[in-house]
Design a protein around this motif. Structure first.
Motif, short mmCIF file in Angstrom:
data_model
loop_
_atom_site.label_atom_id
_atom_site.label_comp_id
_atom_site.label_asym_id
_atom_site.label_seq_id
_atom_site.Cartn_x
_atom_site.Cartn_y
_atom_site.Cartn_z
N LEU A 1 -1.02 -2.42 10.74
CA LEU A 1 -1.93 -2.02 9.67
C LEU A 1 -3.16 -2.91 9.67
N GLU B 1 7.88 1.58 3.74
CA GLU B 1 8.34 0.77 4.87
C GLU B 1 9.14 -0.43 4.36
N TYR C 1 3.46 -0.79 3.93
CA TYR C 1 3.62 0.33 3.00
C TYR C 1 4.89 0.14 2.17
N ARG C 2 4.84 0.60 0.93
CA ARG C 2 6.00 0.47 0.05
C ARG C 2 7.23 1.16 0.64
N ARG D 1 0.85 -1.19 0.00
CA ARG D 1 0.00 0.00 0.00
C ARG D 1 0.89 1.25 0.00
N ASP D 2 0.32 2.36 -0.40
CA ASP D 2 1.03 3.63 -0.35
C ASP D 2 0.81 4.28 1.01
N GLY D 3 1.84 4.83 1.58
CA GLY D 3 1.75 5.47 2.88
C GLY D 3 3.13 5.84 3.37
N GLU D 4 3.17 6.54 4.46
CA GLU D 4 4.44 7.00 5.02
C GLU D 4 5.07 5.94 5.92
#
Length: 214
Positions: free
Chosen positions: A208, A182, A179-180, A158-161
């Motif tokens: 998550l 991460e 997340y990518r 997923r996209d995220g910080e």
């Protein structure tokens, strides 16, 4: 100074791209080499000081040339994905690495590959089982090569910080997402610490929310 070759960098800004950006931010002294398909995107990366080659990972001569120019101490990272799993390209990368004397590789596949296949739901196998099987073939090709390796099998990307909560699990059944960015950080940690222990790890962020299983 480390030399890192990344296969799987694209204008879609996925995991491979995130790794290249972390290298420039955290280890600007490292030599970063990427193979991309898009010439305009290659120019953008070149402006950041990234060595770029335009072409396809199924081009044996090009891949071998990149590996030879990088030198035997280079580290290869492959984040190639796609609906087909890109087994042929992965096999070419591994073969060319061996021929060039490269000794270390980090391969990103997915949950469900290799011995984690039984953990995939029937729905997941029907939806993307063939891609997972091709990625599994790539894992076996790497595991039976002369390279020292580490394999990362992320959950749903997923996209995220950055959360700094991503975890690697060895020989455990896990489900979830990561997340990518991460995943990119975990990749960086593995290569910075030379953790090529010839193992395959599942990677998820346990914090998550999981809405369905892979």
């Amino acid at each position: 100074m480390k030399t890192v070759i990344i296969f799987g960098v694209s204008a879609h800004l996925g995991t491979g791209y995130q790794v290249s950006q972390l290298i420039k931010q955290c280890h600007p002294q490292w030599r970063c080499i990427v193979l991309v398909r898009d010439a305009d995107f290659a120019k953008q990366l070149a402006k950041q000081g990234i060595e770029t080659h335009v072409g396809d990972a199924t081009d044996k001569e090009l891949v071998k040339k990149i590996c030879l120019q990088a030198g035997p101490e280079a580290i290869i990272i492959s984040t190639l994905g796609g609906e087909t799993g890109n087994y042929i390209a992965q096999r070419i990368i591994i073969d060319c690495a061996e021929q060039a004397g490269v000794k270390q590789m980090l391969l990103v596949t997915s949950l469900g590959c290799g011995d984690s296949w039984p953990t995939l739901s029937l729905r997941a196998k029907q939806a993307f089982g063939n891609a997972v099987r091709e990625k599994s073939l790539a894992e076996v090709w790497l595991q039976t090569s002369t390279l020292n390796y580490v394999i990362l099998r992320p959950g749903g990307l997923r996209d995220g910080e950055l959360t700094n909560n991503g975890q690697c699990y060895f020989a455990q059944e896990v489900h979830g997402f990561v997340y990518r960015k991460e995943l990119a950080k975990i990749i960086m940690d593995k290569i910075a610490n030379q953790q090529f222990d010839n193992r395959a790890y599942s990677v998820v962020d346990p914090n998550l929310t999981v809405n369905y299983y892979y």
